[in-house]
Enzyme design. Structure first.
Site, PDB file in Angstrom:
ATOM      1  CG  ASN A   1      -1.709   1.146   1.129  1.00  9.00           C
ATOM      2  OD1 ASN A   1      -1.373   2.246   0.963  1.00  9.00           O
ATOM      3  ND2 ASN A   1      -3.140   1.017   1.681  1.00  9.00           N
TER       4      ASN A   1
ATOM      5  CG  HIS B   1       1.082   6.250   4.660  1.00  8.00           C
ATOM      6  ND1 HIS B   1       0.227   7.462   5.136  1.00  8.00           N
ATOM      7  CD2 HIS B   1       0.651   5.410   4.948  1.00  8.00           C
ATOM      8  CE1 HIS B   1      -0.835   6.698   5.505  1.00  8.00           C
ATOM      9  NE2 HIS B   1      -0.588   5.609   5.772  1.00  8.00           N
TER      10      HIS B   1
ATOM     11  CG  HIS C   1      -8.007   4.504   1.292  1.00 10.90           C
ATOM     12  ND1 HIS C   1      -8.480   4.235   2.828  1.00 10.90           N
ATOM     13  CD2 HIS C   1      -9.285   4.651   0.700  1.00 10.90           C
ATOM     14  CE1 HIS C   1      -9.728   4.690   2.967  1.00 10.90           C
ATOM     15  NE2 HIS C   1     -10.265   4.979   1.940  1.00 10.90           N
TER      16      HIS C   1
ATOM     17  NE  ARG D   1      -7.890   8.071   4.288  1.00 13.45           N
ATOM     18  CZ  ARG D   1      -8.815   7.407   5.427  1.00 13.45           C
ATOM     19  NH1 ARG D   1      -9.999   8.125   5.415  1.00 13.45           N
ATOM     20  NH2 ARG D   1      -8.535   6.567   5.931  1.00 13.45           N
TER      21      ARG D   1
ATOM     22  NE  ARG E   1      -7.166  11.763   5.352  1.00 12.96           N
ATOM     23  CZ  ARG E   1      -7.537  11.348   6.371  1.00 12.96           C
ATOM     24  NH1 ARG E   1      -6.646  10.296   7.005  1.00 12.96           N
ATOM     25  NH2 ARG E   1      -8.439  11.251   6.879  1.00 12.96           N
TER      26      ARG E   1
ATOM     27  CD  GLU F   1      -7.158  -0.013   1.188  1.00  8.60           C
ATOM     28  OE1 GLU F   1      -7.383   1.098   1.831  1.00  8.60           O
ATOM     29  OE2 GLU F   1      -5.998  -0.841   1.401  1.00  8.60           O
TER      30      GLU F   1
ATOM     31  CB  THR G   1      -9.193   1.940   7.574  1.00 10.53           C
ATOM     32  OG1 THR G   1      -8.710   2.400   6.198  1.00 10.53           O
ATOM     33  CG2 THR G   1     -10.655   1.266   7.078  1.00 10.53           C
TER      34      THR G   1
ATOM     35  CD  GLU H   1      -7.172  -5.712   3.378  1.00  7.35           C
ATOM     36  OE1 GLU H   1      -7.643  -5.225   2.252  1.00  7.35           O
ATOM     37  OE2 GLU H   1      -6.237  -4.837   4.206  1.00  7.35           O
TER      38      GLU H   1
HETATM   39  N1  PXP Z   1      -5.945  -2.900   4.366  1.00  2.91           N
HETATM   40  C1  PXP Z   1      -6.688  -1.557   4.478  1.00  2.91           C
HETATM   41  C2  PXP Z   1      -8.141  -1.947   4.381  1.00  2.91           C
HETATM   42  C3  PXP Z   1      -6.373  -0.446   4.855  1.00  2.91           C
HETATM   43  O1  PXP Z   1      -7.003   0.523   4.641  1.00  2.91           O
HETATM   44  C4  PXP Z   1      -4.968  -0.183   5.001  1.00  2.91           C
HETATM   45  C5  PXP Z   1      -4.425   1.232   5.378  1.00  2.91           C
HETATM   46  O2  PXP Z   1      -4.653   2.056   4.298  1.00  2.91           O
HETATM   47  C6  PXP Z   1      -3.899  -1.376   4.929  1.00  2.91           C
HETATM   48  C7  PXP Z   1      -4.651  -2.565   4.660  1.00  2.91           C
HETATM   49  C8  PXP Z   1      -2.510  -1.211   5.314  1.00  2.91           C
HETATM   50  O3  PXP Z   1      -2.292  -0.939   6.740  1.00  2.91           O
HETATM   51  P1  PXP Z   1      -1.049  -0.386   7.180  1.00  2.91           P
HETATM   52  O4  PXP Z   1      -0.778   0.893   6.466  1.00  2.91           O
HETATM   53  O5  PXP Z   1      -1.227  -0.273   8.675  1.00  2.91           O
HETATM   54  O6  PXP Z   1       0.186  -1.566   6.682  1.00  2.91           O
END
Ligand code: PXP
Length: 236
Positions: free
Chosen positions: A6, A9, A42, A44, A48, A69, A100, A150
């Site tokens: 993911n 960030h 994701h 949003r 953001r 997402e 989330t 998931e």
């Molecule tokens: N799964 C979902 C549905 C999420 O919203 C996120 C965070 O965006 C993640 C997995 C990944 O989580 P993390 O960033 O804590 O590894």
């Protein structure tokens, strides 16, 4: 066990200065080269971090699998149908949340989710639901017509090793077994890091982990190639 990275960030860092770097698409491609088998982001409501431009670049460049997402809203459905990612993961979304906060309450939203999911599926998109490790919610996922879930690992991830965490792990194992008997493909994620990932990676019914923050944070220190490779070798 597959790793899906993911990369939200990287966009968070870019937006900290309203800048044009780092480019999340570059992070996505480097993650693929380092062994990631999917890229997750994701989008949003408040945009953001990830924005439409990022999605378009991902769609063009990603060679493995793009999983977006999003909340189950009309606006997001249109974005998905226009862009056609391989997977849409439906997640709950609250404006002020840092991340989330839990799985989608499928039971309370069945009437809305059924047709919403069907429309996405008709457009050729595979739909996943981010769901808490709760058997009743899993049954509801099955009823609304998804064959991919998931499992939310937050409760497990937030705990230190010990009896309470073992209990949270057992809940995930039980739900994974049950979902498997329903014919579901099972992924898991949220809060997983280099220290806590292995017990989750050992659950045989789970085929993919979605990991973001810990990999992005580590890549600030060791670089993204190394950060992804280390995670891939831990979960394999
Ligand atoms: N799964 C979902 C549905 C999420 O919203 C996120 C965070 O965006 C993640 C997995 C990944 O989580 P993390 O960033 O804590 O590894």
């Amino acid at each position: 066990m597959k790793l899906a990275v993911n990369i939200d960030h990287f966009a968070t860092l870019r937006e900290a200065r309203r800048s044009n770097e780092p480019e999340p698409v570059l992070a996505a491609l480097l993650s693929e080269q380092a062994g990631a088998e999917g890229i997750v982001c994701h989008i949003r409501g408040d945009r953001r971090h990830i924005k439409e431009r990022d999605l378009r670049l991902f769609r063009e460049a990603i060679k493995t699998k793009l999983n977006i997402e999003m909340a189950a809203t009309k606006e997001m459905k249109k974005i998905a149908i226009d862009l056609k990612p391989e997977v849409v993961s439906l997640v709950p979304e609250r404006e002020e949340e840092l991340t989330t906060e839990g799985g989608l309450d499928v039971i309370s939203n069945e009437k809305h989710l059924g047709p919403h999911i069907q429309e996405l599926q008709k457009a050729g998109i595979r739909v996943s639901i981010f769901v808490d490790p709760n058997l009743k919610q899993i049954e509801a996922c099955h009823r609304v017509g998804v064959n991919l879930i998931e499992i939310n690992t937050t409760k497990y991830s937030d705990l230190r090793p010990g009896a309470e965490r073992d209990k949270a792990l057992d809940e995930i194992k039980e739900v994974a077994k049950y979902s498997h008997t329903l014919g579901m493909e099972i992924h898991a994620g949220h809060g997983l890091d280099y220290k806590n990932v292995q017990p989750i990676a050992e659950i045989p019914e789970i085929s993919e982990l979605s990991i973001g923050f810990s990999i992005v944070a580590r890549s600030a220190i060791v670089g993204i190639d190394m950060a992804v490779r280390e995670m891939v070798s831990l979960i394999e």
